[in-house]
Each structure stands twice: as structure tokens, then as C-alpha cells.
Design an enzyme around this catalytic site. Structure first.
Site, PDB file in Angstrom:
ATOM      1  N   ASP A 159      -6.804  -2.812  -7.424  1.00  0.00           N
ATOM      2  CA  ASP A 159      -7.557  -3.406  -6.315  1.00  0.00           C
ATOM      3  C   ASP A 159      -7.739  -4.889  -6.590  1.00  0.00           C
ATOM      4  O   ASP A 159      -7.908  -5.291  -7.740  1.00  0.00           O
ATOM      5  CB  ASP A 159      -8.919  -2.727  -6.185  1.00  0.00           C
ATOM      6  CG  ASP A 159      -9.556  -3.023  -4.848  1.00  0.00           C
ATOM      7  OD1 ASP A 159      -9.407  -2.209  -3.934  1.00  0.00           O
ATOM      8  OD2 ASP A 159     -10.165  -4.104  -4.700  1.00  0.00           O
ATOM      9  N   TYR A 174     -15.088 -12.320  -0.499  1.00  0.00           N
ATOM     10  CA  TYR A 174     -15.822 -11.090  -0.806  1.00  0.00           C
ATOM     11  C   TYR A 174     -17.055 -11.364  -1.666  1.00  0.00           C
ATOM     12  O   TYR A 174     -18.116 -10.757  -1.479  1.00  0.00           O
ATOM     13  CB  TYR A 174     -14.911 -10.095  -1.524  1.00  0.00           C
ATOM     14  CG  TYR A 174     -13.957  -9.377  -0.595  1.00  0.00           C
ATOM     15  CD1 TYR A 174     -14.410  -8.372   0.254  1.00  0.00           C
ATOM     16  CD2 TYR A 174     -12.608  -9.706  -0.555  1.00  0.00           C
ATOM     17  CE1 TYR A 174     -13.542  -7.714   1.112  1.00  0.00           C
ATOM     18  CE2 TYR A 174     -11.728  -9.054   0.298  1.00  0.00           C
ATOM     19  CZ  TYR A 174     -12.202  -8.059   1.131  1.00  0.00           C
ATOM     20  OH  TYR A 174     -11.353  -7.403   1.985  1.00  0.00           O
ATOM     21  N   ARG A 197       0.817  -1.232   0.000  1.00  0.00           N
ATOM     22  CA  ARG A 197       0.000   0.000   0.000  1.00  0.00           C
ATOM     23  C   ARG A 197       0.848   1.278   0.000  1.00  0.00           C
ATOM     24  O   ARG A 197       0.399   2.327   0.485  1.00  0.00           O
ATOM     25  CB  ARG A 197      -0.974   0.033   1.186  1.00  0.00           C
ATOM     26  CG  ARG A 197      -2.091  -0.984   1.083  1.00  0.00           C
ATOM     27  CD  ARG A 197      -3.236  -0.635   2.033  1.00  0.00           C
ATOM     28  NE  ARG A 197      -4.215  -1.711   2.097  1.00  0.00           N
ATOM     29  CZ  ARG A 197      -5.235  -1.856   1.263  1.00  0.00           C
ATOM     30  NH1 ARG A 197      -5.421  -0.995   0.289  1.00  0.00           N
ATOM     31  NH2 ARG A 197      -6.081  -2.865   1.402  1.00  0.00           N
ATOM     32  N   ARG A 201      -6.469  12.123  -5.695  1.00  0.00           N
ATOM     33  CA  ARG A 201      -7.673  11.387  -5.312  1.00  0.00           C
ATOM     34  C   ARG A 201      -8.847  12.327  -5.040  1.00  0.00           C
ATOM     35  O   ARG A 201      -9.998  12.022  -5.405  1.00  0.00           O
ATOM     36  CB  ARG A 201      -7.324  10.546  -4.082  1.00  0.00           C
ATOM     37  CG  ARG A 201      -8.416   9.798  -3.397  1.00  0.00           C
ATOM     38  CD  ARG A 201      -8.964   8.669  -4.225  1.00  0.00           C
ATOM     39  NE  ARG A 201     -10.024   8.025  -3.441  1.00  0.00           N
ATOM     40  CZ  ARG A 201     -11.202   8.581  -3.223  1.00  0.00           C
ATOM     41  NH1 ARG A 201     -11.500   9.749  -3.728  1.00  0.00           N
ATOM     42  NH2 ARG A 201     -12.109   7.948  -2.495  1.00  0.00           N
TER      43      ARG A 201
END
Lengths: 342, 342
Positions: B75, B153, B25, B38
Site C-alpha cells: 500500500d 493523505y 491492482r 483475504r
């Protein structure tokens, strides 16, 4: 004395006909009878602090599920509360502390030891009321959060995926962390002694967040305080230590004389027996997710677990039962244990 | 070729002058330069799916922090998305899937393999753009979620403390779980091959939720699929497997030929070297919470970690860097590694 003393005999190291069985969080949302009481109240904390109601939900799983022990309905966060750090329980979110501990002045302001513990009269009253309702049918378990887990909430201010604020205190200000841990430990010891005086037959320490520490942090900031607590109460009651996720600490926990060791579902029974030997009393450790499967799978996985642990075992899950678990599935687990014979 | 090839030499098993360093990250919220980009966008997914911007934030930590590798900004949930299961990223909550997988019909409706992977052209475009910006300064790491984590998920519908719905599928319907895992695996393999064709130099598999499985569940539903992926790409690129929390699987992971093993901060370097031997390349594992302490503590703990791993080591954290970590602390970690010599 206590009619079903299977848990007490097992914790005392005796050979028994089968393992005793109870479930972490057995008093709670899995039972419609609990939800009926809970829905009539303003919140979780009202239930915790109303002795007659706390006693009623404590005894429900004994009556309805047939477990071999009751565990007093309460919360680990009564300790921060009695030390002067109040919390609210936010529905579907968890505990929130409006104030947190960050400085030495914050620690100095806390009440600790017997002065703090004595403020929890409602817990001792709930124990008295429960003992009356149980009428010596099964033993009553009392519990406390372990010091590291309580520090984690008091510094972080609530639940967290990482507890990074609380952990950073251990790295940044180890002396302050130890000061806080000592005060928490003094309070936990006083609290457990009062619980034992009030009538609990067994004590369990929950170190719910031990698994996010490293081995060296847990050796420094976790285990020494658990040892101090176990040492202070060892002549008064059998003690169970459940350090969730702390696989790296099992060999250290082994050295804490006489305590029963609670295990999460990641520790295979063979590994546990390798570490602890055949005669150490172990508790656990069916995956709570297994109870979301089918009665057939539950029966087979439970039997398999019992065989792999062998004797000197308290059957339980590897964590608290999940709220959406069907009651019939919980019963399948309990009944499988109860019909098992060594 | 690549000017700073320290990571590539290390992953190839060569002796090096010091360990390479990067952070999971590293491209993200820790950098004000990232937050500036962002904040001009509608959301996280716009950034992931806009190749030039994804490339820009991928290269930021190389320019600003001086790490020895870039990792493509993306992601793990692009895989469910390309299989037909779209998600939204809810600020401060995490991913949410409006539809989830619960039945065989749900699985049958999914696209899989190359047909699915080819839909992720924006990722391959971002890799091309990044390689141009990097101009062969450092290697580029591509990644994928591991099949179990992606299933978790897709079945659960979002993040969860327990992933009990996803886990219950493994207990209730193992055949359906395997069918879904196979489709996910086909897609991951096709996706990684296209990433490698687009220019990534290294691949990392993230099994973020391996730690909530038991050893037997992970052996059945996790590891075989990771092995299949590693086998499919092993001749094309060095691979790193990071099974977070899966301490019980380290001896199994050791058997996956040639892969570098990512470690969380719970695995002490001595234990890792005991299991993997002196020459296996290991990656990790400073506690990300340590970076919330002080530059002095970071320097001392980092040096200690490097000494304990010895050679054949990629310096990293034991999990993704926490968003509130001060940039100066990240630099203290990186610079300690860069000035270290074996």
C-alpha cells in the site's frame, strides 16, 4: 430593466469596466443565514421544493455577499425525478436512487419531454418568487444538469468515484444509452424553456461528470446532446456550458456557437485563451481551495487570474464553493473582483 | 536471468515483438483466490504486513492471468506509517488517519529518511519471498506513492473528493508544505533503494491525486519531488511515473530523463505520441470501465489502443482494475495483448 446588467453585457460579448462575479453554490451552506433556514426543515429536498424558501436562499448571496447574479436554488436531480426516477438526499452521503435504469424496459417506463418538465411547477414558482424578491437588481441564472451527468446518476444510482456502472452501459449497450440520453435531452430542453418563460435571464449547463469520460466517449455520448440543448435555447437566452474536468473537449466546445465556456481550475487562463481566442466569453476558474487560505492570498491569486484572462470574462471559481469556506474569504474574492478595473 | 524479460526490454527502449502487459491492482479483489486468503485474515493491513501471504497474492496474477510482470502487494500508505503516522483501513470506506499533520511541530515529530524506511522490513521480506516464488519467471515491480499524494493523505486524514484541507496547506503555508514534502521524499528515496536492494526490477511512482492540483501547484509542490526521486534511483532501476489526471503536466514529465510515463484513459494515444514522440516508452491506458463490457468490445478496444500507441508501449489500464471486473474480462484484455504482434 435589470439594474446591474454587468453579467448580461459580458455574456453578450460587450466590453465592460470589470468582470461580473458570482460563485457556483453561492446559495447554500457557506452562509449562516442559509443554515438557519435549512435546519428548520426536514431536509434538502423540502427546501428545493418550497418556492418561497428556495427564493429566499437564492437571494441571500445577493444581499449578503454582493454578487452580480443570483442562481436559482435547486438541484440537477429534479430531472430524473420528474422523469419518474425519485431520489433521496442522504445527509453527508449524497443522492440515492432506490430504482435505477438498466434495461430498455426501464427507459421505456420514463416520462420525458414537456410531460416530465411540467411536473416541476415548484421550480417555476420559485423562479417567479425569486424575480419578485430580486426586483430587477441582478440577473437570475437557471441551470440544468447535462444529459451525460444525469444518465450517470440514473444508471449508477448515486454518487460514485468511478461511475463504472454508468460508463459500462456506454460500452455494452450504446444504443440503449443513446435512447436514454435522447429522452433526458428532450426533458432538459422542455425544462429550460419553461425556466426561461418563468423568468431566468441566463442558463448554465453543469456536466459535473464529463471528466471521467474519455475524449471519444464524450464526443459520442456527451457533446452532441449538449449541442442539441444549446441549439434549442440559443435564441432565448445566453448559455454557459461547464464541462468539469473535460480538458480534452475544449476544442469541441469551442465549436458550440455563442456559448460561454465555464472552466475548472486545471485549465490555465493562457491555455484557455490560446484555444478560445481573446473574445470568447470564458467563466471561472479560481481553485475553490484557494478560498481556504487567507484574504491576502485570495486577493493576490484572484487579481492574478483576472489579469491572465483579460476581458470577456465572468469571474467565478473552478467548481462549487466548498461548504467550510469562511464567509469573509468569499467576500475577499468577490470584493477583489468588484474593485478591479480593466 | 529473468525468463520473460519483455517488460525490461521494453522499458530499456528496445524494439519488441509485442507490448508487455500487466494491470494496476492486478493482485487483489478481482481474483477469487485472493479473496479466499483475504477472508481468513483480520484485515487488509494484516495481509500487507505478512510477507509470505503478500508474496502469495503478488504471484497469483502471474499464475492465473499470465501477466508479464508481478507488482508487490502493498500500500502507498506504508510511508506515512513508517514516518510515525499510523492509519487504519476501514472496509468499504478507505484509509483513516487518527492523527494528521497540521503544524510544524507535527512535521518535526515525524521520522524520515532511512530511519523511517528501515522500519518497513516486512515489505523487504515480502519482496524476498516473492522473488523466490517467482523463480525468475517475470520481473517484479515495486512502487511508492509520490510525495504530493502522500502529503494529501497525511494532512487530510483519509480519502476525500477534494482534498481541500491538504490543498489549503499549499496555499496557506507553502514553506511548511515543502518541509513536509522534503521529509516524505527522503523517506521514499530510502524506501525505494531498500526495495531495489531486496530485488525489485522496476519501480513505479503513483501520484494518485495529482489531478486535483492546478498546473502551477503541481509544478511547485509535485513535480520537483518526483524528479528528485527519479534522479536518486535512475542508475539502479527503470522507473515509471504515473501522475493520474495530470494532463497539464505531461510536457513537464517528458523532461524527466528516461522515465516511462504512465497515462490515464483521458489521454488519447495520438496526443501522447504528439507530446512524447514515437520512441518514449508509454504505459496505459485502456479505460478500466471497458473491462465491464463484453469480451468482444474489450478485444476490439484493446487492439485499437495497441495500434494507436505503436511500439515502445507497456499495455495496461488507465487506472487500477475495478474490483467488480469479471476475471474472464481481465483475461480477454491480457490475451488480446499477448496475441498481438507489431
Amino acid at each position: 430593466m435589470i439594474q446591474n446588467d454587468l453579467l448580461l453585457r459580458t455574456l453578450a460579448g460587450k466590453e465592460t469596466e470589470r468582470p461580473p462575479v458570482w460563485l457556483m453554490r453561492q446559495a447554500g451552506r457557506i452562509l449562516p443565514e442559509y443554515r438557519a433556514i435549512r435546519s428548520s426543515l426536514s431536509g434538502f429536498k423540502e427546501l428545493v421544493s418550497t418556492p418561497d424558501l428556495a427564493a429566499e436562499v437564492t437571494v441571500q448571496p445577493v444581499d449578503i455577499l454582493g454578487v452580480d447574479a443570483a442562481i436559482i436554488f435547486s438541484d440537477i436531480l429534479v430531472i430524473p425525478e420528474c422523469m419518474g426516477l425519485d431520489y433521496t438526499m442522504v445527509e453527508k452521503v449524497g443522492p440515492r436512487f432506490p430504482e435505477t435504469i438498466g434495461t430498455e424496459a426501464d427507459v421505456d417506463r420514463l416520462i420525458s419531454g414537456p410531460d416530465a418538465a411540467e411536473r416541476l411547477q415548484y421550480v417555476f414558482d420559485a423562479i417567479h418568487a425569486t424575480k419578485k424578491l430580486l426586483d430587477n437588481r441582478v440577473p437570475l441564472i437557471g441551470f440544468s444538469g447535462a444529459p451525460w451527468t444525469l444518465l450517470a446518476y440514473m444508471v449508477e444510482g448515486g454518487g460514485s468515484k468511478t461511475f463504472s456502472t454508468a460508463k459500462s452501459l456506454l460500452y455494452r449497450e450504446p444504443a440503449l444509452a443513446h435512447k436514454l440520453l435522447n429522452r433526458i435531452t428532450d426533458t432538459v430542453i422542455a425544462y429550460l424553456k419553461l425556466k426561461i418563460e418563468s423568468g431566468v435571464d441566463v442558463v448554465q449547463l453543469f456536466d459535473s461528470w464529463s471528466g471521467i469520460l474519455s475524449q471519444s466517449l464524450y464526443r459520442t455520448f456527451g457533446l452532441p446532446y449538449i449541442e442539441r440543448i444549446c441549439d434549442a435555447i440559443k435564441d432565448q437566452t445566453p448559455t454557459i456550458v461547464f464541462s468539469k474536468g473535460a480538458w480534452f473537449a475544449l476544442r469541441d466546445i469551442k465549436k458550440i456557437d455563442g456559448v460561454t465556456v465555464g472552466l475548472d481550475w486545471q485549465t490555465e487562463p493562457e491555455l484557455a485563451r490560446d484555444i478560445f481566442g481573446k473574445h470568447r466569453v470564458l467563466q471561472g476558474n479560481l481553485d475553490p481551495s484557494c478560498l481556504l487560505s487567507t484574504p491576502q492570498v485570495i486577493e493576490s491569486d484572484t487579481t492574478n487570474m483576472l489579469q491572465r484572462f483579460g476581458g470577456h470574462h465572468v469571474a467565478n471559481l473552478g467548481h462549487g464553493v466548498y461548504p467550510n469556506t469562511p464567509v469573509e474569504h468569499v467576500k475577499a474574492f468577490i470584493n477583489t473582483v468588484k474593485s478591479y478595473r480593466y
